[in-house]
Design a protein around this motif. Structure first.
Motif, PDB file in Angstrom:
ATOM      1  N   ARG A 174       0.831  -1.202   0.000  1.00  0.00           N
ATOM      2  CA  ARG A 174       0.000   0.000   0.000  1.00  0.00           C
ATOM      3  C   ARG A 174       0.870   1.258   0.000  1.00  0.00           C
ATOM      4  O   ARG A 174       0.598   2.214  -0.739  1.00  0.00           O
ATOM      5  CB  ARG A 174      -0.926  -0.018   1.219  1.00  0.00           C
ATOM      6  CG  ARG A 174      -1.929   1.121   1.255  1.00  0.00           C
ATOM      7  CD  ARG A 174      -3.043   0.844   2.263  1.00  0.00           C
ATOM      8  NE  ARG A 174      -2.536   0.547   3.597  1.00  0.00           N
ATOM      9  CZ  ARG A 174      -2.529  -0.656   4.162  1.00  0.00           C
ATOM     10  NH1 ARG A 174      -3.022  -1.708   3.527  1.00  0.00           N
ATOM     11  NH2 ARG A 174      -2.047  -0.838   5.384  1.00  0.00           N
ATOM     12  N   GLN A 175       1.933   1.249   0.794  1.00  0.00           N
ATOM     13  CA  GLN A 175       2.816   2.406   0.868  1.00  0.00           C
ATOM     14  C   GLN A 175       3.490   2.659  -0.485  1.00  0.00           C
ATOM     15  O   GLN A 175       3.570   3.807  -0.944  1.00  0.00           O
ATOM     16  CB  GLN A 175       3.879   2.191   1.944  1.00  0.00           C
ATOM     17  CG  GLN A 175       4.826   3.383   2.091  1.00  0.00           C
ATOM     18  CD  GLN A 175       5.916   3.110   3.105  1.00  0.00           C
ATOM     19  OE1 GLN A 175       6.464   2.019   3.176  1.00  0.00           O
ATOM     20  NE2 GLN A 175       6.245   4.129   3.910  1.00  0.00           N
ATOM     21  N   ARG A 176       3.932   1.594  -1.128  1.00  0.00           N
ATOM     22  CA  ARG A 176       4.615   1.761  -2.422  1.00  0.00           C
ATOM     23  C   ARG A 176       3.662   2.296  -3.488  1.00  0.00           C
ATOM     24  O   ARG A 176       4.039   3.140  -4.297  1.00  0.00           O
ATOM     25  CB  ARG A 176       5.230   0.435  -2.873  1.00  0.00           C
ATOM     26  CG  ARG A 176       6.413   0.008  -2.030  1.00  0.00           C
ATOM     27  CD  ARG A 176       7.322  -0.906  -2.792  1.00  0.00           C
ATOM     28  NE  ARG A 176       8.429  -1.381  -1.984  1.00  0.00           N
ATOM     29  CZ  ARG A 176       9.480  -2.033  -2.470  1.00  0.00           C
ATOM     30  NH1 ARG A 176       9.535  -2.306  -3.763  1.00  0.00           N
ATOM     31  NH2 ARG A 176      10.449  -2.431  -1.678  1.00  0.00           N
ATOM     32  N   VAL A 177       2.435   1.789  -3.485  1.00  0.00           N
ATOM     33  CA  VAL A 177       1.462   2.266  -4.472  1.00  0.00           C
ATOM     34  C   VAL A 177       1.152   3.737  -4.235  1.00  0.00           C
ATOM     35  O   VAL A 177       1.078   4.533  -5.183  1.00  0.00           O
ATOM     36  CB  VAL A 177       0.169   1.423  -4.430  1.00  0.00           C
ATOM     37  CG1 VAL A 177      -0.873   2.015  -5.370  1.00  0.00           C
ATOM     38  CG2 VAL A 177       0.448  -0.026  -4.825  1.00  0.00           C
ATOM     39  N   ILE A 211       7.384   1.942 -11.870  1.00  0.00           N
ATOM     40  CA  ILE A 211       8.334   2.349 -10.828  1.00  0.00           C
ATOM     41  C   ILE A 211       7.967   1.845  -9.440  1.00  0.00           C
ATOM     42  O   ILE A 211       8.752   1.978  -8.502  1.00  0.00           O
ATOM     43  CB  ILE A 211       8.489   3.882 -10.785  1.00  0.00           C
ATOM     44  CG1 ILE A 211       7.195   4.560 -10.316  1.00  0.00           C
ATOM     45  CG2 ILE A 211       8.938   4.416 -12.141  1.00  0.00           C
ATOM     46  CD1 ILE A 211       7.320   6.058 -10.075  1.00  0.00           C
ATOM     47  N   VAL A 212       6.772   1.226  -9.283  1.00  0.00           N
ATOM     48  CA  VAL A 212       6.266   0.900  -7.953  1.00  0.00           C
ATOM     49  C   VAL A 212       7.127  -0.122  -7.209  1.00  0.00           C
ATOM     50  O   VAL A 212       7.217  -0.090  -5.975  1.00  0.00           O
ATOM     51  CB  VAL A 212       4.800   0.410  -8.037  1.00  0.00           C
ATOM     52  CG1 VAL A 212       4.716  -0.977  -8.679  1.00  0.00           C
ATOM     53  CG2 VAL A 212       4.133   0.409  -6.659  1.00  0.00           C
ATOM     54  N   ALA A 213       7.785  -1.007  -7.940  1.00  0.00           N
ATOM     55  CA  ALA A 213       8.610  -2.033  -7.289  1.00  0.00           C
ATOM     56  C   ALA A 213      10.030  -1.551  -7.014  1.00  0.00           C
ATOM     57  O   ALA A 213      10.877  -2.342  -6.608  1.00  0.00           O
ATOM     58  CB  ALA A 213       8.644  -3.295  -8.157  1.00  0.00           C
ATOM     59  N   HIS A 214      10.289  -0.248  -7.229  1.00  0.00           N
ATOM     60  CA  HIS A 214      11.621   0.331  -7.037  1.00  0.00           C
ATOM     61  C   HIS A 214      12.661  -0.410  -7.882  1.00  0.00           C
ATOM     62  O   HIS A 214      13.666  -0.895  -7.346  1.00  0.00           O
ATOM     63  CB  HIS A 214      12.029   0.317  -5.562  1.00  0.00           C
ATOM     64  CG  HIS A 214      11.121   1.094  -4.681  1.00  0.00           C
ATOM     65  ND1 HIS A 214      11.247   1.136  -3.302  1.00  0.00           N
ATOM     66  CD2 HIS A 214      10.035   1.880  -4.957  1.00  0.00           C
ATOM     67  CE1 HIS A 214      10.297   1.897  -2.783  1.00  0.00           C
ATOM     68  NE2 HIS A 214       9.555   2.357  -3.772  1.00  0.00           N
ATOM     69  N   PRO A 215      12.442  -0.497  -9.196  1.00  0.00           N
ATOM     70  CA  PRO A 215      13.356  -1.263 -10.047  1.00  0.00           C
ATOM     71  C   PRO A 215      14.704  -0.577 -10.210  1.00  0.00           C
ATOM     72  O   PRO A 215      14.827   0.642 -10.033  1.00  0.00           O
ATOM     73  CB  PRO A 215      12.607  -1.307 -11.388  1.00  0.00           C
ATOM     74  CG  PRO A 215      11.801  -0.050 -11.395  1.00  0.00           C
ATOM     75  CD  PRO A 215      11.357   0.139  -9.968  1.00  0.00           C
ATOM     76  N   LYS A 216      15.700  -1.365 -10.586  1.00  0.00           N
ATOM     77  CA  LYS A 216      17.020  -0.810 -10.883  1.00  0.00           C
ATOM     78  C   LYS A 216      16.988  -0.007 -12.178  1.00  0.00           C
ATOM     79  O   LYS A 216      17.667   1.007 -12.312  1.00  0.00           O
ATOM     80  CB  LYS A 216      18.051  -1.947 -11.012  1.00  0.00           C
ATOM     81  CG  LYS A 216      18.229  -2.794  -9.774  1.00  0.00           C
ATOM     82  CD  LYS A 216      18.881  -2.012  -8.654  1.00  0.00           C
ATOM     83  CE  LYS A 216      19.129  -2.903  -7.445  1.00  0.00           C
ATOM     84  NZ  LYS A 216      19.702  -2.151  -6.312  1.00  0.00           N
TER      85      LYS A 216
END
Length: 229
Positions: A121-124, A158-163
């Motif tokens: 929830r925080q990431r979204v 970008i939600v999964a904090h990708p590299k």
């Protein structure tokens, strides 16, 4: 070491009796936090390169390393897990699921990660804020404009904090005004959040928002002095 490294990467396809080689022993380094745009004539391997970097496809030869992981050595199952945690993809046509809200579309990649519901929830919420759509979380794609749909697609990437985030013609289906808004957003995500971006575009003006521009032609990167002004 660069965040993304391609060494001697080649990819060929058969088309009838003809062998087409969109990528021919190319080398490429992309530094962490860099924004690279990729141009070139149709069929010159731009989208192929994105698919190779993201592990959707495999090269015929050469190695691809992202954040010191040699992607070309991963098994199919490990590749799927790696992609979920390290790679974001922005599509030209949004590819949103119509029966899911903006929030639910953005949340999808996080379901593949080992996160609690509170962490998801925080990431979204952070992703929604980053693209300026906090007030549209409960809207379905049919209730959004084309530009808003693309911003949902960017938030999902970008939600999964990708590299790395790869973008395939992210403004290609948008009108001029909306395209400019998305360009500003991509620049802000790169400059303010430090997101590493590799973007394919056919539009020279869009390519110009990147910190580095590359041109592919007949399987090779054109030298800088042969690139469009």
């Amino acid at each position: 070491m660069a965040l993304v490294e391609l060494r001697g990467v080649s990819k060929s396809f058969r088309k009838g009796d003809e062998t087409i080689t969109p990528l021919d022993a190319i080398d490429l380094d992309i530094e962490e936090g860099e924004f690279v745009s990729l141009m070139g004539p149709s069929g010159t391997g731009k989208s192929t390169l994105l698919n190779l970097v993201s592990g959707i496809d495999r090269p015929d030869a050469g190695t691809i390393t992202v954040d010191q992981t040699e992607v070309t050595k991963l098994s199919r199952s490990k590749l799927a897990d790696w992609r979920a945690a390290n790679l974001g993809y922005i599509f030209q046509t949004h590819n949103l699921i119509p029966v899911l809200t903006a929030y639910e579309n953005i949340e999808l990649p996080t379901l593949l990660l080992k996160l609690s519901s509170a962490q998801r929830r925080q990431r979204v919420q952070i992703a929604l804020e980053a693209v300026g759509l906090s007030d549209r979380a409960d809207h379905y794609p049919r209730q959004l404009s084309g530009g808003q749909e693309q911003r949902v697609g960017i938030a999902r990437a970008i939600v999964a904090h990708p590299k790395v985030v790869v973008a395939d013609e992210p403004t290609g289906s948008l009108d001029t005004q909306t395209s400019e808004q998305v360009q500003v957003l991509l620049q802000r995500l790169n400059q303010e959040l430090g997101i590493t971006l590799l973007m394919v575009t056919h539009d020279q003006d869009v390519a110009g928002i990147a910190s580095r521009q590359l041109v592919l032609d007949r399987g090779k990167f054109l030298p800088r002095n042969q690139q469009p002004a």
